[in-house]
Write an enzyme that holds these catalytic residues in place. Sequence first.
Site, PDB file in Angstrom:
ATOM      1  N   LEU A 126     -15.081  62.922  25.074  1.00  0.00           N
ATOM      2  CA  LEU A 126     -14.001  62.885  25.803  1.00  0.00           C
ATOM      3  C   LEU A 126     -14.291  63.539  27.547  1.00  0.00           C
ATOM      4  CD1 LEU A 126     -11.226  64.088  23.502  1.00  0.00           C
ATOM      5  CD2 LEU A 126     -11.586  61.895  23.881  1.00  0.00           C
ATOM      6  N   ASP A 127     -13.816  62.876  28.338  1.00  0.00           N
ATOM      7  CA  ASP A 127     -14.221  63.322  29.881  1.00  0.00           C
ATOM      8  C   ASP A 127     -13.193  64.721  30.205  1.00  0.00           C
ATOM      9  OD1 ASP A 127     -11.608  62.784  31.021  1.00  0.00           O
ATOM     10  OD2 ASP A 127     -12.004  60.542  30.988  1.00  0.00           O
ATOM     11  N   PHE A 128     -13.453  65.291  31.183  1.00  0.00           N
ATOM     12  CA  PHE A 128     -13.011  66.579  31.560  1.00  0.00           C
ATOM     13  C   PHE A 128     -11.529  66.676  31.537  1.00  0.00           C
ATOM     14  CE2 PHE A 128     -12.106  69.804  35.008  1.00  0.00           C
ATOM     15  CZ  PHE A 128     -13.007  70.731  34.429  1.00  0.00           C
TER      16      PHE A 128
END
Length: 305
Positions: A126-128
């Site tokens: 999952l991205d930031f």
Amino acid sequence: MSRRRVSAPGETPPAEAAGAVAGEKLQKVLARTGLGSRREMERWIEEGRVEVEGRRASLGDRVSGRDRISIDGKPLEAAPAEQTRCIIYHKPTGEVCSRKDPQGRRTVFERLPKLKSGRWISIGRLDFNTSGLLLFTTDGELANALMHPSSNIEREYMVRVMGAVDEDILQRLLDGVMLEDGAARFTDIQDGGGDGINHWYYVVLMEGRNREVRRLWESQGLTVSRLKRVRYGNVFIPSRVKQGQWAELEPKEVKGLYELAQLPVKQVKRNTVKEKEVMERQFGKRKAPAANAGRKPPRRPHKSR
């Protein structure tokens, strides 16, 4: 009439030559020990970190159970072939999915239980700025199979969209739009409610390309203001697992992951007494989770025209 080929003196017979490539691919054996995915193990081999029988390994090498393998000069531990562990982690925004971050940001691995052997491998990323469900396992083969593009496993997200959304936009997102890395589409879109310019939707993807949910909405001139993954395959995020917390998957859920990956089911290795105490402390006196917690009740699908 067919002739039988006779090997020349000193030449390796065909049958023996075939046997020379017997065994399993080195990266597959390494991944099964829980060190990482096959792709990551391939990088280790290319970087010269792996030796087989005292020589530097190369991509394409095959090994048997009798071969001596070492990583960074240390003998490889025997693979936990019959046991596995799988946990769910509720990722908050502001954490990265890499083991170390050059910018010093917190990583998702920092709050996971410590392992005496092997290591946690994330099933997807999952991205930031995205929160929600992350799965971890000690079985690299399982992680690799679940992340492979051919797996076609559903990922469900709860997304808050800013802007005016009409039926034509929803239909285009279901039919498919062209992004910079190819065509993409949602397989299902459900209305999640909301007032004003912000509206919630539940969307389903069958792949995990980088920022794909955000890019699909942005292709329609809309902005994603919040994004949370609530389901991966048949595993939902339980309401009791708050941001920054983890929980062991039940044997039934682990079995479901192996069935999704089309792999033989392995025995679940239970967590330690200390880990159980940590889980009890982080959950406190919260009520037991309801079935399929973490999402709204079943919804009528958005029909394609």
